[in-house]
Design a protein around this motif. Sequence first.
Motif, PDB file in Angstrom:
ATOM      1  N   LEU A 119       0.756  -1.333   0.017  1.00 48.41           N
ATOM      2  CA  LEU A 119      -0.032   0.093   0.084  1.00 48.41           C
ATOM      3  C   LEU A 119       1.007   1.247  -0.075  1.00 48.41           C
ATOM      4  CD1 LEU A 119      -2.582  -0.910   2.584  1.00 48.41           C
ATOM      5  CD2 LEU A 119      -2.796  -1.376  -0.020  1.00 48.41           C
ATOM      6  N   GLY A 120       2.135   1.112   0.458  1.00 52.45           N
ATOM      7  CA  GLY A 120       2.940   2.323   0.340  1.00 52.45           C
ATOM      8  C   GLY A 120       4.008   2.039   1.672  1.00 52.45           C
ATOM      9  N   GLY A 121       5.194   2.346   1.644  1.00 54.91           N
ATOM     10  CA  GLY A 121       6.017   2.184   2.513  1.00 54.91           C
ATOM     11  C   GLY A 121       6.233   0.789   3.140  1.00 54.91           C
ATOM     12  N   GLU A 122       5.985   0.675   4.478  1.00 56.61           N
ATOM     13  CA  GLU A 122       5.990  -0.675   4.912  1.00 56.61           C
ATOM     14  C   GLU A 122       4.529  -1.177   5.451  1.00 56.61           C
ATOM     15  OE1 GLU A 122       8.646  -1.955   5.302  1.00 56.61           O
ATOM     16  OE2 GLU A 122       9.783  -0.303   4.992  1.00 56.61           O
ATOM     17  N   ALA A 123       3.496  -0.677   4.794  1.00 54.60           N
ATOM     18  CA  ALA A 123       2.322  -0.954   4.679  1.00 54.60           C
ATOM     19  C   ALA A 123       1.934  -1.917   3.535  1.00 54.60           C
ATOM     20  CB  ALA A 123       1.159   0.323   4.624  1.00 54.60           C
ATOM     21  N   TYR A 124       0.951  -2.931   3.954  1.00 53.27           N
ATOM     22  CA  TYR A 124       0.870  -3.907   2.974  1.00 53.27           C
ATOM     23  C   TYR A 124      -0.744  -4.464   3.382  1.00 53.27           C
ATOM     24  CZ  TYR A 124       5.743  -4.128   2.755  1.00 53.27           C
ATOM     25  OH  TYR A 124       7.090  -3.736   2.652  1.00 53.27           O
ATOM     26  N   ARG A 125      -1.405  -5.204   2.227  1.00 49.63           N
ATOM     27  CA  ARG A 125      -2.730  -5.628   2.556  1.00 49.63           C
ATOM     28  C   ARG A 125      -2.625  -7.247   2.103  1.00 49.63           C
ATOM     29  NH1 ARG A 125      -6.495  -1.928   0.435  1.00 49.63           N
ATOM     30  NH2 ARG A 125      -6.790  -1.184   2.595  1.00 49.63           N
ATOM     31  N   VAL A 126      -3.051  -8.174   2.885  1.00 47.39           N
ATOM     32  CA  VAL A 126      -2.982  -9.494   2.747  1.00 47.39           C
ATOM     33  C   VAL A 126      -4.466  -9.865   2.626  1.00 47.39           C
ATOM     34  CG1 VAL A 126      -2.352 -11.642   3.639  1.00 47.39           C
ATOM     35  CG2 VAL A 126      -0.827  -9.975   3.747  1.00 47.39           C
ATOM     36  N   THR A 127      -4.913 -10.610   1.632  1.00 47.06           N
ATOM     37  CA  THR A 127      -6.200 -10.866   1.370  1.00 47.06           C
ATOM     38  C   THR A 127      -6.246 -12.484   1.298  1.00 47.06           C
ATOM     39  OG1 THR A 127      -6.878  -9.020   0.320  1.00 47.06           O
ATOM     40  CG2 THR A 127      -7.910 -11.108  -0.181  1.00 47.06           C
ATOM     41  N   GLY A 128      -7.195 -13.098   1.967  1.00 48.70           N
ATOM     42  CA  GLY A 128      -7.337 -14.600   2.076  1.00 48.70           C
ATOM     43  C   GLY A 128      -8.767 -14.989   2.523  1.00 48.70           C
ATOM     44  N   ASP A 129      -8.937 -16.170   2.780  1.00 48.10           N
ATOM     45  CA  ASP A 129     -10.219 -16.746   3.133  1.00 48.10           C
ATOM     46  C   ASP A 129     -10.289 -17.158   4.753  1.00 48.10           C
ATOM     47  OD1 ASP A 129     -11.154 -16.844   0.505  1.00 48.10           O
ATOM     48  OD2 ASP A 129     -10.151 -19.120   0.397  1.00 48.10           O
ATOM     49  N   LEU A 130     -11.145 -16.361   5.350  1.00 47.46           N
ATOM     50  CA  LEU A 130     -11.243 -16.652   7.085  1.00 47.46           C
ATOM     51  C   LEU A 130     -12.560 -17.514   6.790  1.00 47.46           C
ATOM     52  CD1 LEU A 130     -10.867 -15.835   9.704  1.00 47.46           C
ATOM     53  CD2 LEU A 130     -12.510 -13.865   9.607  1.00 47.46           C
ATOM     54  N   THR A 131     -12.210 -18.568   7.855  1.00 48.62           N
ATOM     55  CA  THR A 131     -13.503 -19.556   8.020  1.00 48.62           C
ATOM     56  C   THR A 131     -13.731 -19.736   9.408  1.00 48.62           C
ATOM     57  OG1 THR A 131     -12.762 -21.063   6.270  1.00 48.62           O
ATOM     58  CG2 THR A 131     -14.094 -21.885   7.893  1.00 48.62           C
ATOM     59  N   ILE A 132     -14.894 -19.261   9.921  1.00 47.82           N
ATOM     60  CA  ILE A 132     -15.417 -19.189  11.184  1.00 47.82           C
ATOM     61  C   ILE A 132     -16.845 -20.198  11.267  1.00 47.82           C
ATOM     62  CG2 ILE A 132     -16.245 -18.034  13.237  1.00 47.82           C
ATOM     63  CD1 ILE A 132     -14.986 -15.474  12.206  1.00 47.82           C
ATOM     64  N   LYS A 133     -16.631 -21.286  12.214  1.00 40.52           N
ATOM     65  CA  LYS A 133     -17.608 -22.419  12.203  1.00 40.52           C
ATOM     66  C   LYS A 133     -17.894 -22.915  10.744  1.00 40.52           C
ATOM     67  CE  LYS A 133     -21.565 -21.261  14.483  1.00 40.52           C
ATOM     68  NZ  LYS A 133     -22.699 -20.493  15.302  1.00 40.52           N
ATOM     69  N   ASP A 134     -18.961 -22.886   9.981  1.00 44.09           N
ATOM     70  CA  ASP A 134     -18.676 -23.386   8.647  1.00 44.09           C
ATOM     71  C   ASP A 134     -18.934 -22.380   7.588  1.00 44.09           C
ATOM     72  OD1 ASP A 134     -21.416 -22.690   9.366  1.00 44.09           O
ATOM     73  OD2 ASP A 134     -22.345 -24.518   8.631  1.00 44.09           O
ATOM     74  N   VAL A 135     -18.423 -21.335   7.748  1.00 42.92           N
ATOM     75  CA  VAL A 135     -18.705 -20.199   6.955  1.00 42.92           C
ATOM     76  C   VAL A 135     -17.116 -19.730   6.607  1.00 42.92           C
ATOM     77  CG1 VAL A 135     -19.546 -17.991   6.312  1.00 42.92           C
ATOM     78  CG2 VAL A 135     -20.949 -19.586   7.909  1.00 42.92           C
ATOM     79  N   THR A 136     -17.047 -19.561   5.082  1.00 45.01           N
ATOM     80  CA  THR A 136     -15.719 -19.186   4.630  1.00 45.01           C
ATOM     81  C   THR A 136     -16.137 -17.876   4.040  1.00 45.01           C
ATOM     82  OG1 THR A 136     -14.789 -21.331   4.693  1.00 45.01           O
ATOM     83  CG2 THR A 136     -13.751 -19.413   3.179  1.00 45.01           C
ATOM     84  N   ARG A 137     -15.397 -16.859   4.170  1.00 50.27           N
ATOM     85  CA  ARG A 137     -15.645 -15.476   3.543  1.00 50.27           C
ATOM     86  C   ARG A 137     -14.309 -15.068   3.332  1.00 50.27           C
ATOM     87  NH1 ARG A 137     -20.726 -13.440   3.129  1.00 50.27           N
ATOM     88  NH2 ARG A 137     -19.943 -11.353   3.073  1.00 50.27           N
ATOM     89  N   PRO A 138     -14.115 -13.880   2.294  1.00 56.46           N
ATOM     90  CA  PRO A 138     -12.792 -13.282   2.084  1.00 56.46           C
ATOM     91  C   PRO A 138     -12.568 -12.200   3.160  1.00 56.46           C
ATOM     92  CG  PRO A 138     -14.409 -12.395   0.584  1.00 56.46           C
ATOM     93  CD  PRO A 138     -15.001 -13.598   1.248  1.00 56.46           C
ATOM     94  N   LEU A 139     -11.152 -12.008   3.486  1.00 58.03           N
ATOM     95  CA  LEU A 139     -10.853 -10.943   4.397  1.00 58.03           C
ATOM     96  C   LEU A 139      -9.778 -10.445   4.058  1.00 58.03           C
ATOM     97  CD1 LEU A 139     -11.434  -9.732   7.546  1.00 58.03           C
ATOM     98  CD2 LEU A 139      -9.615 -11.633   8.256  1.00 58.03           C
ATOM     99  N   SER A 140      -9.476  -9.097   4.183  1.00 63.22           N
ATOM    100  CA  SER A 140      -8.454  -8.292   3.917  1.00 63.22           C
ATOM    101  C   SER A 140      -7.823  -7.818   5.059  1.00 63.22           C
ATOM    102  CB  SER A 140      -8.502  -7.273   2.885  1.00 63.22           C
ATOM    103  OG  SER A 140      -8.791  -7.635   1.604  1.00 63.22           O
ATOM    104  N   ILE A 141      -6.344  -8.132   5.355  1.00 71.13           N
ATOM    105  CA  ILE A 141      -5.844  -7.781   6.570  1.00 71.13           C
ATOM    106  C   ILE A 141      -4.753  -6.691   6.340  1.00 71.13           C
ATOM    107  CG2 ILE A 141      -4.599  -8.403   8.633  1.00 71.13           C
ATOM    108  CD1 ILE A 141      -5.647 -11.019   8.240  1.00 71.13           C
ATOM    109  N   ASP A 142      -4.864  -5.285   6.869  1.00 72.14           N
ATOM    110  CA  ASP A 142      -3.936  -4.395   6.596  1.00 72.14           C
ATOM    111  C   ASP A 142      -2.968  -4.315   7.711  1.00 72.14           C
ATOM    112  OD1 ASP A 142      -5.258  -3.216   4.615  1.00 72.14           O
ATOM    113  OD2 ASP A 142      -6.335  -1.623   5.549  1.00 72.14           O
TER     114      ASP A 142
END
Length: 206
Positions: A119-142
């Motif tokens: 995102l700039g400098g030392e900042a990043y965004r990692v995107t992936g699949d977060l699963t809680i219980k039986d639900v999987t949805r995309p999640l982006s972590i800054d």
Amino acid sequence: MALFNRKSSAAPTIAEAPAADPALAALTGAYTIDPAHSSIGFTVRHAMVTNVRGSFVEHEGTLTLDGVDPANSSASIDVRIASVDTGIADRDAHLVSGDFFDAGTFPLMTFRSTSAEQLGGEAYRVTGDLTIKDVTRPLSIDLDFNGSATDVYGNERVGFEGTANILRSDWGLTWNAALETGGVMVSDKVKLTFDISAIKAAAPQD
């Protein structure tokens, strides 16, 4: 020092290609998250007036970093739900019950990355699949890359810290109670926090 670099939309010629940063190239390898020096936590609004904070004490994971081609980097994290700790035993018991996480049926919360970007400098965004219980949805972590160091035991470490905001209802965590004064006991919005220290695996011996 940047860990992940955006790729230009136009492919550079061989003459234009920048030389790999030796410091970044040296980070390439497999890492194991050190749970003793890492934390995965959350903050949620309670009764519309204050914040409750907690963490998951038991978690494990791996990072694969490629300092030459960061697009090849990845992360995998498993969190044991029953290890939730908010400082109040009765509240923790409620969280692991069927009203919330149902830890007896779904013992793990998992994250598997699918991409990363700078995102700039030392900042990043990692995107992936977060699963809680039986639900999987995309999640982006800054994330912020905090750097690398060799500790007193000779371990090569990297550090990251970051946040993500989710709506718990997106993962089926819908329990709530109405307040007499209006509003609800627990907010839908939850802030996740990550403070990760990971140790590089030793290079294989010939």
